[in-house]
Design a protein around this motif. Structure first.
Motif: not given
Length: 274
Positions: A40-51
């Motif tokens: 979640l944190l990895f992809f959040l910090h790369r501009g994705f919406r994570v659910i």
């Protein structure tokens, strides 16, 4: 707390962070959305919406005594995507969560789905049969249920201390923090839902669900998986989806999203961006 209520009255907890293309994570048994923290944190910090949501009977979702089966899990996932009006979503499922993702598409189609990733997933089936000789004997799963019923807390220390992360294997250094976090997540959920979930993920055959998936699929399996044997998962699943890629990881355990988060995250990112 962020949650919604399904049509059959079950409260489902979920996390929804960020903006951009959505990535939806479905966790394994008997865990919760917390098991995806590194992703979640990895992809959040790369501009994705994570659910990520807690499956019914697990984590902070309602501890219901009914509906703890794969069809309801899939319908809950569909309800979540509709509640958040997710489009062009990437669905990532680990272990039993892989079965949930496959069944979600099998029952609800892929109009909201862009890509799928299955990590150490129970797809297409895990139980040993004449058609799946590499599978796990049913008696082994019945043993899991017996241990859960006898002393859930003790059992939920033994699983992560041993086969889930291969901490019982020579040369593998156990992490007390990882073991404690697994135990914490397991004990957050309900014993009834987790007991039933074992039946849910072992008795199902997801072959017909996989055949319906036409979007790109990344299948990730460690060849040292002690929970879902490699030969019963990835090599069989990739033959059933229409556009699949199998990545095999030498020596990696069932819990590879935690023990080898950097590898898993970077390979997922490359797949999503391809």
């Amino acid at each position: 707390m962020t949650d919604f209520t399904t049509q059959d009255g079950v409260r489902i907890f979920y996390k929804d962070w960020g903006t951009g293309q959505p990535i939806v994570f479905s966790h394994g048994w008997p865990l919760s959305s917390d098991d995806w923290d590194a992703q979640l944190l990895f992809f959040l910090h790369r501009g994705f919406r994570v659910i990520a949501h807690d499956r019914r009977g697990h984590g902070r979702s309602a501890q219901v005594d009914a509906g703890n089966d794969m069809n309801h899990y899939a319908d809950d996932l569909a309800a979540l995507t509709e509640h958040l009006d997710l489009r062009d979503a990437v669905h990532v499922g680990h272990s039993a969560g892989g079965g949930e993702v496959a069944r979600y598409i099998g029952r609800h189609g892929e109009s909201r789905v862009a890509k799928v990733a299955l990590i150490a997933a129970v797809t297409p089936s895990v139980i040993q049969t004449a058609d799946n000789p590499a599978g796990v004997p049913k008696a082994a799963f019945e043993g899991l249920q017996a241990q859960l019923a006898a002393n859930r807390s003790e059992f939920y220390r033994a699983v992560p201390s041993g086969p889930f992360y291969n901490f019982d294997q020579p040369g593998v250094e156990p992490s007390e923090a990882v073991i404690a976090n697994w135990w914490r997540q397991g004990m957050m959920g309900g014993a009834k839902g987790q007991y039933d979930c074992i039946d849910a993920f072992i008795e199902e055959d997801y072959s017909e669900d996989l055949k319906k998936i036409s979007v790109p699929v990344l299948i990730m399996n460690g060849d040292a998986d002690q929970i879902v044997p490699y030969a019963t998962s990835g090599p069989r699943a990739v033959e059933l989806v229409q556009h699949g890629e199998l990545k095999t990881y030498a020596g990696l355990p069932h819990g590879m999203p935690t023990t080898h988060a950097d590898t898993v995250n970077n390979d997922l990112l490359a797949f999503i961006q391809s």
